[in-house]
Write an enzyme that holds these catalytic residues in place. Structure first.
Site, PDB file in Angstrom:
ATOM      1  N   GLU A  57      -9.991   3.375   5.968  1.00 50.82           N
ATOM      2  CA  GLU A  57      -9.521   3.622   6.942  1.00 50.82           C
ATOM      3  C   GLU A  57     -10.300   4.256   7.843  1.00 50.82           C
ATOM      4  O   GLU A  57     -10.031   3.735   9.243  1.00 50.82           O
ATOM      5  CB  GLU A  57      -8.239   4.573   6.765  1.00 50.82           C
TER       6      GLU A  57
ATOM      7  N   GLY B 226       4.233  -0.901  11.344  1.00 50.18           N
ATOM      8  CA  GLY B 226       2.732  -0.822  11.601  1.00 50.18           C
ATOM      9  C   GLY B 226       2.212  -2.245  11.458  1.00 50.18           C
ATOM     10  O   GLY B 226       2.540  -3.294  11.661  1.00 50.18           O
ATOM     11  N   ALA B 227       1.067  -2.395  10.740  1.00 54.86           N
ATOM     12  CA  ALA B 227       0.193  -3.359  10.324  1.00 54.86           C
ATOM     13  C   ALA B 227      -0.520  -3.353   9.041  1.00 54.86           C
ATOM     14  O   ALA B 227      -0.724  -2.132   8.585  1.00 54.86           O
ATOM     15  CB  ALA B 227      -0.837  -3.799  11.452  1.00 54.86           C
ATOM     16  N   MET B 228      -0.841  -4.350   8.181  1.00 54.94           N
ATOM     17  CA  MET B 228      -1.206  -4.296   6.969  1.00 54.94           C
ATOM     18  C   MET B 228      -2.326  -5.391   6.649  1.00 54.94           C
ATOM     19  O   MET B 228      -2.078  -6.666   7.133  1.00 54.94           O
ATOM     20  CB  MET B 228      -0.121  -4.415   5.837  1.00 54.94           C
ATOM     21  N   GLU B 229      -3.459  -5.003   6.143  1.00 54.16           N
ATOM     22  CA  GLU B 229      -4.772  -5.637   6.035  1.00 54.16           C
ATOM     23  C   GLU B 229      -4.711  -6.797   4.905  1.00 54.16           C
ATOM     24  O   GLU B 229      -5.825  -7.003   4.197  1.00 54.16           O
ATOM     25  CB  GLU B 229      -5.953  -4.797   6.064  1.00 54.16           C
TER      26      GLU B 229
ATOM     27  N   GLU C  46       0.732  -1.287  -0.090  1.00 50.88           N
ATOM     28  CA  GLU C  46      -0.074   0.082  -0.138  1.00 50.88           C
ATOM     29  C   GLU C  46       0.941   1.285  -0.118  1.00 50.88           C
ATOM     30  O   GLU C  46       1.962   1.149   0.789  1.00 50.88           O
ATOM     31  CB  GLU C  46      -0.883   0.096   1.105  1.00 50.88           C
TER      32      GLU C  46
ATOM     33  N   HIS D 122      -8.967  -3.506  13.780  1.00 48.06           N
ATOM     34  CA  HIS D 122      -8.822  -2.515  12.737  1.00 48.06           C
ATOM     35  C   HIS D 122      -8.582  -3.328  11.274  1.00 48.06           C
ATOM     36  O   HIS D 122      -9.196  -3.135  10.355  1.00 48.06           O
ATOM     37  CB  HIS D 122      -7.775  -1.582  12.861  1.00 48.06           C
ATOM     38  N   GLU D 123      -7.567  -4.185  11.443  1.00 51.71           N
ATOM     39  CA  GLU D 123      -7.165  -4.653  10.031  1.00 51.71           C
ATOM     40  C   GLU D 123      -8.000  -5.927   9.770  1.00 51.71           C
ATOM     41  O   GLU D 123      -8.431  -6.065   8.578  1.00 51.71           O
ATOM     42  CB  GLU D 123      -5.547  -5.428  10.666  1.00 51.71           C
TER      43      GLU D 123
END
Length: 812
Positions: free
Chosen positions: A316, A259-262, A124, A293-294
């Protein structure tokens, strides 16, 4: 090779010209054990207008490229020209990405604990093009099938589970079934000698993966992670009337990941989220929010995707709102609203009052500009606005509208009109005024209360005119000894600048937005201010105290309250607060106010006040670990440090905090640092050792830490931790040169993509040894020489620091 950023008009033209049928991507990871090369062959099938011309995105080194069997010209600026399209086309491009240390899209990490290698991709907003050839825009969705050849000892994880695994000579081949139609930023491949834990729950096959040196942390936390994951999948599936449509759901914790990624069916995380110590309740709250969230992105973003980046908030803001909604309703973390209010929502209030303010939805001319809106407006403000919308139309109606939206648009792309239309049909309300006011207008309202002869009046001032349409709660509280007793509450639909408040009795405090149902800053009247600043512990609920502290903090950031008043209010609230997910951010705000907002002559006294509050919490057994950390961060001298060292015992995490405070006070015990680093089982203990040295008022130590962060020898996931140790109060003389060094670094902070750009622009920004003139100057330099994502992060951070500088000057 310089690369071009895709413009919106180019994306529209290309989407009108072609439709992608499938991606089949063959990946070779066998070089990565000892070398840097990530090799891929991308086979793209697509339909197009016969005879037309377009381009495919490709920023990796191209080894060969053909369209329908004919050789293609070399890539220029990250694009390969395609001409003479047929109605049905097959594009085959073989590439290699050799910069897997600091390049984009693909990363090779070496665990310092055992030298094992791990590989991950993250794409992303438009970084898939750095890994393989693709049409890298969100509305050209297609199934992705991966075949991955990897070293024999490695495990490979991707979006679709249950791969077919074949043994080869010295390697293994992993074949993954095609995914549903996904945008190009959503596929993922991760690989390495992972430790893996799996569990069946709620009809799903859940997987957790981490590097081997973190096996004990993963195994310790696995049961709770599985529980939260199953709770979230059940909640979202029921609320959206659409269960997650794949049986497997993997979560992979990765070294050197920001961070984190979905990614669909395979969420990737920074493995700093796996605490090396037993997580505190507040840390579990954060873990839960990020996990949900993810997960919410499986629906908001993956199953239904925005057509272009101007609707990024559809991803988001919805995911941020939905994670708190799910945490409150489906998990053990029911105080999410109060926790968020004194955390991320405060950041959004501040951002929306300064130069970084922008509408939630705004024009995004290119993907480079899209990177700049991953910020406090899109995330926490967007989430608060959606919570306000749910209150506005009613939760049941909101759920009906969302269910219809997903049913109609699954696996496709949408715009704001699609979402608003679904909610209008479900509610029977015209949401155009709400849409215009909340999504297309920047700025935050200021709500207040007035006592008039005719009765109570809610005042509302919009940032740029009329206030937003909204429903806001007002609570009435009356003194009862030291307590404040709630004697009534009502909800008011704001009708303009002045709205009569009916049905509330006489009270000593009227708390506006007492239920946190809207996004607005608030002010009490004079009598209420005295209570909020002087006796917030009298408020009867955690949420009411959080609302009170949010009001006091906003007053601090606007120079309407001093740091001493803020610390006094927060420590008073801490004297009665027992909800640990709120105690922890109260402590953090207290330390921040004392160390970063207070005039230098007042700092020591305010630190002592915070330390006393932490000591009371330790004695009461409330948030003990967080309170002990606070005691370490505010210790005044060797006597305090020695007492803490005894209290810490064998707790390695607390021992690091003690050593860091000793260094800040002027004594770096190099032998103790070396011994603790050797004793600490954390493979990244060297970062904690660097933080100890960075905290000291030593020119050599500051240089070491700065160089490590700027030159990326510190993983991006640790940059903020090191920078917080670096920027310490009372060290202005040694920190002074770094104001110019920050300016010098601006053009390179974006190297490596959006995540480094966001993280470094924020964390390296000077907190001390600068003035208002310097802040104005750095904004001008950034506007002229920095990437949009750097300008955005710098502008938001600089506004906070500017207000700190002004507030620190109040006591002079």
């Amino acid at each position: 090779m310089p690369v071009r950023s895709l413009r919106q008009e180019e994306a529209v033209e290309r989407a009108a010209l072609l439709s992608v049928t499938s991606y089949d991507i063959d990946i070779d990871l066998t070089d990565l054990v000892d070398g840097p090369a990530f090799r891929a062959v991308s086979r793209v099938r697509f339909t197009g207008a016969a005879g037309a011309s377009t381009f495919v995105d490709c920023c990796a080194e191209v080894e060969s490229a053909t369209l329908n069997g004919a050789a293609l010209p070399a890539a220029q600026e990250g694009r390969i020209a395609l001409s003479g399209l047929a109605e049905d086309n097959e594009l085959v491009v073989a590439t290699v990405q050799r910069d897997t240390t600091h390049g984009r899209g693909v990363h090779r990490a070496v665990d310092p604990g055992d030298d094992n290698v791990y590989l991950w991709t993250t794409f992303e907003p438009d970084e898939a093009r750095f890994a393989w050839a693709c049409f890298d825009q969100p509305d050209l969705k297609a199934p992705h099938a991966f075949t991955v050849t990897a070293p024999a000892a490695w495990t490979v994880v991707s979006n679709s589970g249950d791969p077919v695994v074949e043994d080869l000579e010295g390697a293994r081949r992993w074949t993954f079934a095609p995914t549903p139609p996904l945008s190009t930023y959503n596929p993922v491949v991760v690989a390495g000698p992972f430790v893996e834990v799996r569990q069946e729950a709620g009809g799903y096959d859940l997987g957790l993966h981490a590097r081997r040196t973190l096996a004990s942390a993963l195994e310790r936390d696995a049961e709770q992670l599985f529980t939260i994951t199953a709770q979230g999948l059940a909640f979202f599936g029921e609320r959206f009337d659409m269960p997650f449509p794949q049986r497997t759901y993997d979560q992979v914790f990765l070294p050197e990941f920001g961070g984190a990624m979905e990614n669909y069916g395979c969420v990737t995380w920074s493995d700093t989220i796996l605490r090396r110590h037993e997580p505190t309740t507040g840390e579990w709250q954060m873990f839960t929010n990020v996990l949900l969230h993810e997960m919410a992105h499986m629906w908001f973003g993956n199953i239904v995707t925005m057509r272009w980046w101007d609707d990024l908030w559809l991803n988001e803001a919805f995911a941020e709102f939905a994670c708190m909604w799910a945490a409150e309703r489906a998990t053990a973390y029911g105080d999410t609203a109060a926790n968020n209010l004194v955390g991320d929502k405060l950041n959004a209030y501040l951002a929306d009052q300064g130069p970084s303010s922008h509408p939630i939805r705004q024009p995004v001319p290119s993907v480079a500009h899209a990177e700049s809106i991953f910020d406090s407006i899109t995330y926490p403000k967007g989430a608060a606005v959606l919570k306000q919308l749910m209150h506005f139309v009613g939760e049941d109606t909101f759920c009906r509208g969302m269910s219809a939206y997903f049913a109609e648009h699954a696996w496709g792309n949408t715009t704001l009109d699609d979402l608003v239309g679904a909610l209008e049909r479900a509610s029977g309300r015209d949401l155009h005024p709400w849409r215009t006011a909340w999504l297309e207008t920047a700025g935050v309202d200021r709500l207040g209360i007035e006592r008039t002869e005719a009765g109570l009046v809610l005042t509302a001032a919009g940032a740029h005119g009329a206030p937003h349409p909204q429903v806001v709660g007002v609570g009435a509280y009356r003194r009862a000894g030291d307590a404040l007793e709630e004697v009534g509450s009502t909800r008011v639909e704001v009708a303009g600048e002045r709205t009569a408040v009916e049905g509330l009795p006489e009270a000593d405090l009227y708390l506006v937005n007492h239920d946190d149902a809207t996004f607005a800053t608030t002010r009490p009247d004079a009598a209420g201010r005295e209570l909020l600043v002087g006796r917030p512990s009298g408020l009867p609920t955690t949420l009411a105290r959080a609302v009170g502290m949010a009001t006091v903090w906003d007053m601090l950031t606007n120079a309407e309250a001093t740091a001493a008043e803020a610390v006094g209010a927060l420590t008073d609230a801490l004297s009665v607060e027992t909800v640990e997910t709120v105690v922890e951010p109260f402590l953090e705000l207290s330390v921040t106010a004392a160390q970063r907002w207070a005039p230098e002559p007042e700092r020591s006294q305010l630190e002592a006040q915070v330390g006393a509050a932490a000591r009371r919490l330790v004695a009461a057994g409330v948030a003990r670990h967080a309170a002990l950390r606070t005691l370490a961060r505010t210790a005044a001298g060797e006597e305090d440090v020695a007492a803490l060292r005894e209290e810490a015992g064998d707790d390695v995490d607390l021992q690091w905090y003690v050593l860091q405070r000793r260094a800040e006070l002027g004594e770096v015990d190099a032998e103790a640092v070396r011994a603790l680093q050797e004793h600490d089982p954390d493979p990244d203990a060297w970062v904690r050792a660097l933080c100890v040295r960075a905290s000291s008022p030593s020119a050599e130590a500051k240089q070491e830490a700065w160089t490590a962060v700027v030159e990326r020898t510190v993983p991006i996931q640790n940059a903020r931790t090191v920078s917080e140790a670096f920027w310490r109060p009372g060290q202005d003389e040694v920190l002074a040169p770094y104001a110019q060094r920050y300016i010098d670094a601006l053009p390179s902070l974006h190297a490596g993509g959006m995540i480094p750009g966001l993280a470094l622009s924020y964390s390296l920004f000077p907190v001390f040894a600068v003035d208002e003139g310097w802040v104005a100057h750095v904004r001008e330099v950034a506007a002229a020489h920095a990437a949009p994502v750097v300008v955005s992060a710098l502008t938001e951070r600089s506004e906070e620091v500017l207000r700190m500088v002004r507030t620190r000057s109040l006591g002079r």
